[in-house]
Design an enzyme around this catalytic site. Structure first.
Site, short mmCIF file in Angstrom:
data_model
loop_
_atom_site.label_atom_id
_atom_site.label_comp_id
_atom_site.label_asym_id
_atom_site.label_seq_id
_atom_site.Cartn_x
_atom_site.Cartn_y
_atom_site.Cartn_z
N ARG A 20 -6.52 15.24 11.25
CA ARG A 20 -6.03 15.27 12.63
C ARG A 20 -6.10 16.66 13.25
O ARG A 20 -5.95 16.82 14.45
CB ARG A 20 -4.60 14.71 12.67
CG ARG A 20 -4.55 13.20 12.44
CD ARG A 20 -3.17 12.70 12.08
NE ARG A 20 -2.84 12.89 10.67
CZ ARG A 20 -1.69 12.53 10.10
NH1 ARG A 20 -0.74 11.99 10.83
NH2 ARG A 20 -1.49 12.72 8.81
N LYS A 357 -11.66 56.02 20.17
CA LYS A 357 -12.10 55.30 18.97
C LYS A 357 -12.33 56.28 17.83
O LYS A 357 -12.97 57.32 18.04
CB LYS A 357 -13.39 54.55 19.29
CG LYS A 357 -13.89 53.71 18.14
CD LYS A 357 -15.41 53.71 17.99
CE LYS A 357 -15.95 54.95 17.36
NZ LYS A 357 -17.36 54.92 16.99
C1 UD1 Z 1 3.67 11.84 4.54
C2 UD1 Z 1 4.54 10.68 4.00
C3 UD1 Z 1 5.45 10.18 5.10
C4 UD1 Z 1 6.29 11.33 5.64
C5 UD1 Z 1 5.41 12.51 6.07
C6 UD1 Z 1 6.29 13.72 6.34
C7 UD1 Z 1 3.25 9.51 2.28
C8 UD1 Z 1 2.41 8.32 1.96
N1 UD1 Z 1 3.69 9.62 3.54
O1 UD1 Z 1 2.86 11.31 5.59
O2 UD1 Z 1 6.31 9.16 4.60
O3 UD1 Z 1 7.05 10.87 6.73
O4 UD1 Z 1 4.51 12.89 5.00
O5 UD1 Z 1 5.55 14.76 6.89
O6 UD1 Z 1 3.50 10.30 1.40
N2 UD1 Z 1 -1.91 15.34 0.31
C9 UD1 Z 1 -2.52 15.65 -0.88
N3 UD1 Z 1 -3.35 14.75 -1.45
C10 UD1 Z 1 -3.59 13.53 -0.93
C11 UD1 Z 1 -2.94 13.21 0.30
C12 UD1 Z 1 -2.10 14.14 0.90
O7 UD1 Z 1 -2.34 16.75 -1.41
O8 UD1 Z 1 -4.33 12.76 -1.53
C13 UD1 Z 1 -1.01 16.34 0.92
C14 UD1 Z 1 -1.45 16.81 2.30
O9 UD1 Z 1 -2.28 17.95 2.19
C15 UD1 Z 1 -0.11 17.14 2.98
C16 UD1 Z 1 0.88 16.22 2.29
O10 UD1 Z 1 0.26 15.77 1.10
O11 UD1 Z 1 0.28 18.48 2.77
C17 UD1 Z 1 1.24 15.04 3.15
O12 UD1 Z 1 0.05 14.36 3.51
P1 UD1 Z 1 -0.16 13.88 5.02
O13 UD1 Z 1 -1.52 13.27 5.11
O14 UD1 Z 1 0.20 14.95 5.96
O15 UD1 Z 1 0.90 12.70 5.03
P2 UD1 Z 1 1.64 12.14 6.29
O16 UD1 Z 1 0.77 11.12 6.93
O17 UD1 Z 1 2.15 13.24 7.12
MG MG Z 2 1.87 15.42 7.13
#
Ligand code: UD1
Ligand code: MG
Length: 464
Positions: A20, A357
């Site tokens: 995003r 500079k």
């Molecule tokens: C996630 C939570 C959601 C919460 C929100 C809070 C899940 C399924 N959802 O959603 O309930 O409200 O955070 O901000 O957990 N990441 C990895 N590996 C992966 C996927 C993600 O390291 O395979 C990391 C991302 O880099 C990020 C974090 O996990 O730092 C959260 O992932 P993101 O995609 O931002 O999840 P949200 O949709 O925000």
């Molecule tokens: Mg997030």
């Protein structure tokens, strides 16, 4: 006060692509007020003095490691494929094995405070829960996982936005993505999670229903200040988090004795330092490793990038300083530009439309109007006239100009480098200096003859 937590292993999730953000840069490296967002989270958990910190990286892993370096106690864990937050945590099974609890945070929540995490760990340990998580009530919960509660108010689980029914989407209590989980329970549950959901991902929050089935305690605590757990997923959220952080930084400097006029118009990055009784006026940008001493006055509308100002420096309006050192009791501007390698000794004066500079301006020397000084070493108490130019570049190489002490250079002089001007020399206005100038006396280049034409008549306008 934060405490030490040698029984806690920290896991920071930072492997996601950050789709995003629509960026070539990994999301967690996007700067928030001058620092990559992951650094704030790292700093916050380092304060807890945990057993170890594992950072899960994947997308742009090389860039993340290069930018963050290798802080002590940090282990990088690579998640080759980003299959979801549960899968990300599972990659940490081999690290921090002796820990009692695992604290899981996301790399995209830079406003998170160490105290909040300490409280979460303390309440998990005091209540003997298997899982403790932080929630918040938001006016706009869009995009977050929602907390599902039973009739008795107990947490039943979390439903992600994409899996939620219309009714569930109305729930305003959201999952912060910050959990403290007993280590033995965590990895047991993680192996059992499936990915039959809207995104086909392994969701970390799915450990909650599994733990409840086992009769384990799950505890949800609401944070007081919801902004603290704001996750950055896109650039609008990045700007919103920056705005909150900026207000905090400004407040901290105000409490340390810095006057900030029209604070809503200034940008002061997290990496900047400012001394007591300094006044920052409207519209200033204080960027990167800028340091400002005591009793300075900056602005309005000055830009300082990696600038070092000693005490009692006045930087007047619309001045740009980048990579320069400014000694105490000096004045710079208005409309001046100090570029990398400019060094002003005490009591120097740099005036309007002057560019400096890679040059030293000696103690008490004045360069007050419309001048370019490049690759120059200038002594003390010189006076450089308006329109003076050091011609330092021959199209291929840069050359040096050396100016002694107490030199007076008349207006519109060109100093063709390499050239040296001796102490106490005076150079006549309009001179073109291509040879070294002796100390003392007057040096001037030949001037065009001055003529008078008595018969000449100035054209006059025709009467209307
Ligand atoms: C996630 C939570 C959601 C919460 C929100 C809070 C899940 C399924 N959802 O959603 O309930 O409200 O955070 O901000 O957990 N990441 C990895 N590996 C992966 C996927 C993600 O390291 O395979 C990391 C991302 O880099 C990020 C974090 O996990 O730092 C959260 O992932 P993101 O995609 O931002 O999840 P949200 O949709 O925000
Ligand atoms: Mg997030």
């Amino acid at each position: 006060m934060t405490q030490h937590h040698p029984e806690v292993q920290v896991v920071i999730l930072a492997a996601g692509e950050g789709t995003r953000m629509r960026s070539n840069k990994p999301k967690v490296l996007h700067p928030v007020l001058g620092r990559p967002m992951l650094e704030y989270v790292l700093h916050g958990v380092e304060n807890l003095k945990p057993m170890s910190i594992a950072v899960v990286i994947g997308h742009g892993a090389g860039h993340v490691r290069e930018k963050i370096g290798q802080p002590r106690g940090l282990e990088w864990v690579v998640q080759e494929e980003q299959l979801g937050t549960a899968h990300a945590v599972l990659q940490c099974e081999k690290v921090g094995k002796a820990a009692r609890d695992v604290l899981i945070v996301c790399g995209d929540t830079p406003l998170l405070k160490s105290e909040t995490l300490t409280n979460l760990i303390a309440s998990q340990q005091a209540t003997g829960s298997a899982i403790s998580l932080l929630s918040a009530e938001l006016d706009d919960p869009h995009g977050y996982g929602r907390i599902l509660r039973g009739d008795d108010g107990c947490c039943l689980g979390i439903v992600e936005e994409k899996d939620a029914s219309t009714e569930q989407r109305r729930i305003r209590e959201i999952n912060s993505g910050i959990y403290c989980v007993r280590r033995d329970v965590l990895f047991d549950m993680l192996h059992r999670i499936e990915n039959n959901n809207a995104q086909g991902e392994y969701y970390l929050p799915d450990i909650i229903p599994l733990a409840l089935q086992e009769g384990l305690e799950v505890q949800v605590t609401q944070v007081d200040d919801a902004s603290e757990i704001s996750g950055i997923n896109d650039r609008a959220q990045l700007a919103a988090v920056e705005a909150v952080m900026q207000r905090q930084i400004i407040y901290d400097w105000q409490m340390k004795g810095v006057t900030i006029e029209h604070p809503e118009t200034v940008r002061i990055e997290a990496t900047v330092r400012i001394g007591m009784d300094t006044v920052i006026q409207a519209g200033c940008y204080l960027i990167a490793s800028t340091h400002i001493g005591d009793e300075c006055r900056v602005g309005p509308y000055a830009v300082l990038v990696d600038a070092w100002l000693d005490d009692r420096v006045d930087v007047f309006a619309f001045t740009h300083i980048h990579g320069a050192n400014v000694g105490s009791n000096t004045n710079v501007g208005p409309f001046a530009r100090l570029r990398p390698g400019a060094e002003l000794d005490e009591e120097a004066r740099i005036g309007n439309f002057v560019e400096v500079k890679n040059s030293v301006i000696g103690r008490g020397s004045k360069v007050n109007h419309l001048t370019y000084i490049g690759d120059t070493v200038m002594g003390e108490k010189c006076n450089i006239g308006a329109g003076t130019i050091t011609c330092n570049y021959d199209g291929a190489n840069k050359h040096q100009t050396r100016i002694g002490d107490k030199v007076f250079i008349g207006s519109d002089t060109k100093l063709i480098a390499p050239v040296e001007v001796g102490d106490d020399a005076t150079i006549g206005a309009g001179s073109i200096i291509s040879k070294d100038v002796k100390a003392g006396g007057l040096t001037l280049s030949a001037r065009p003859e001055q003529r008078h034409v008595p018969t000449w008549q100035r054209p006059s306008k025709k009467p209307d």
